[in-house]
Design an enzyme around this catalytic site. Sequence first.
Site, short mmCIF file in Angstrom:
data_model
loop_
_atom_site.label_atom_id
_atom_site.label_comp_id
_atom_site.label_asym_id
_atom_site.label_seq_id
_atom_site.Cartn_x
_atom_site.Cartn_y
_atom_site.Cartn_z
N LYS A 24 -13.37 19.49 -7.42
CA LYS A 24 -12.81 20.65 -8.13
C LYS A 24 -13.70 21.87 -7.96
O LYS A 24 -13.23 22.98 -7.70
CB LYS A 24 -12.67 20.33 -9.62
CG LYS A 24 -11.62 19.29 -9.98
CD LYS A 24 -11.64 19.07 -11.49
CE LYS A 24 -10.71 17.97 -11.93
NZ LYS A 24 -10.77 17.72 -13.39
N GLU A 60 -11.11 5.24 -8.97
CA GLU A 60 -11.76 6.32 -9.70
C GLU A 60 -12.77 5.76 -10.71
O GLU A 60 -13.79 6.39 -10.99
CB GLU A 60 -10.72 7.19 -10.42
CG GLU A 60 -11.29 8.48 -10.96
CD GLU A 60 -10.24 9.42 -11.53
OE1 GLU A 60 -10.54 10.61 -11.69
OE2 GLU A 60 -9.12 8.96 -11.84
N HIS A 106 7.16 -6.90 6.91
CA HIS A 106 7.55 -6.45 8.25
C HIS A 106 6.62 -5.35 8.74
O HIS A 106 6.97 -4.60 9.65
CB HIS A 106 9.01 -5.97 8.22
CG HIS A 106 9.96 -7.05 7.82
ND1 HIS A 106 10.56 -7.90 8.72
CD2 HIS A 106 10.39 -7.45 6.59
CE1 HIS A 106 11.33 -8.76 8.08
NE2 HIS A 106 11.24 -8.50 6.78
#
EC number: 5.3.1.9
Length: 545
Positions: A510, A351, A382
């Site tokens: 937004k 960000e 793994h």
Amino acid sequence: MTTLTQSTTWKALQTHSSQLPHMRELFAQNPQRFEQMSVAACGLFLDYSKNRVNDETLKLLFSLAKEAKLSEKITAMFNGDVINNTEQRSVLHTALRSKATQTIIAEGANIVPEVQQTLAKMAKFVGSVQSGEWKGYTGKAITDIVSIGIGGSFLGPKIVSQALRPYWQEGLNCHFVANVDATSICEKLKNLNAETTLFVMSSKSFSTQETLTNTLSAKDWFLGQGASQQDVAKHFVAVTSNVTKATEFGMDANNIFPMWDWVGGRYSLWSAIGLPIALLVGMDNFTALLDGAHQMDQHFADTPIEQNMPVIMAMLSVLYGNFHGAQSHVILTYDHYLRGLPAYFQQLDMESNGKSVTLDGTDVDYSTGPVIWGGEGTNGQHAYHQLLHQGTALIPADFIMPLQSHNPLGEHHDQLASNCFGQTQALMQGRTYDEALAELSNSKLDEQQKPLIAKHKVMVGNKPSNTLLMDKLTPTTLGALIALYEHRTFVQGAIWQINSFDQWGVELGKQLGNDVLERIGADHDATDLDGSSNALVNLYRKGKL
């Protein structure tokens, strides 16, 4: 082209970086490499010897930092200069962990007294909840805290609380809600008792869509459990700048904690946004967290760049992103309590430095913020470690581990440490074809198969990594560790000449989300968006495929 890529040092790094020998050879050439390429500060120890650098590389990197006027930029941040030029704001999260005797000026006033007053207010509130003095509407003490926020108001408190689990007050639990998906809050509330639940709502404006929606739903649930509007003040507190909206909601003005414009969300856990942390671990431990960060602030501000831990880590990241083509950076935590740190550092770095124009609006002609990802050791060994060892992408790695465990059980920690160190060795050293073939010499494989299998077992090595150690994970060492990565992020942005403290991409998301919400709630199909978005909205309005 930008001035950065035209600098003599930049061009020298381009040439030099392609000429370094394999790290195996660098270690063979210099028996003192570990001692010369490690640094200790603030309870942390950084081994950066397993990087594609020699003395000349480091000299060039530090020259690049000096050309970028890094020291002056560090001073400007600590002094409260307006370095967030797009929003005309100071950047003073460091003031949140300052000492009461300091003077730090923002907007013409010393902000330290206000910070100290807020900490004192937090301490009083935390003490009353932890002691059981704070009672719910039926006279019962608080047992559960629900923290409602989004972004930095959510991730920082959650990850730090998770990391400090050994320090939690017995009898208190905390549940974190961020996503506007109703499932998140419904699952959290399912097993809670309204009589003993405290909600902490964090939103600077008291109008952040996700946070307000979740808080209103929490209030509906609370009232639906038999409580009344006048009981809200005993169960809801806020961290916000909008006292009016919070009191209209039903909160007591005495239980509203401030936020300031000079603190960005992803740097806010040190403020009253950290109230859920303090409620869980107590104010003494929260203060220790601040103190660890303050120690790193002092190290960052006062230490020459050649021995400066955040600067070293940042310049290594610049090296790989801009001169070796690395597009991502992996964070590997060898401690279960630190399993959330990769997500926190992901937000912090991406960000902040996911930018494509310089401070003066010039398009960059170089890579900026990498993709930050990672996970918990030894689980990753793994899974995605395979790509680190034998994939075609160069992915620098940070290994983080405490020397002592909070849960010393048998040989668990010895095995954890051996895996951590073994991975760094394997990434650096690799395995040659001759070594692989020699390992197969006594195997039962057919002689004709051995060369083929050996080829598949080759690992080129020369994969860079840092190893960060601490004696034990404590509030103080955690504070220093997080501040280390904050300052590392700042240094990268300073080199790249970008603003690490705004987030216009987040803001656009937004804005468009609100536009789409209007179309979803309309009484007719969407027609004024793009073709794909219109179709998706209308499909959603139908409620089925």
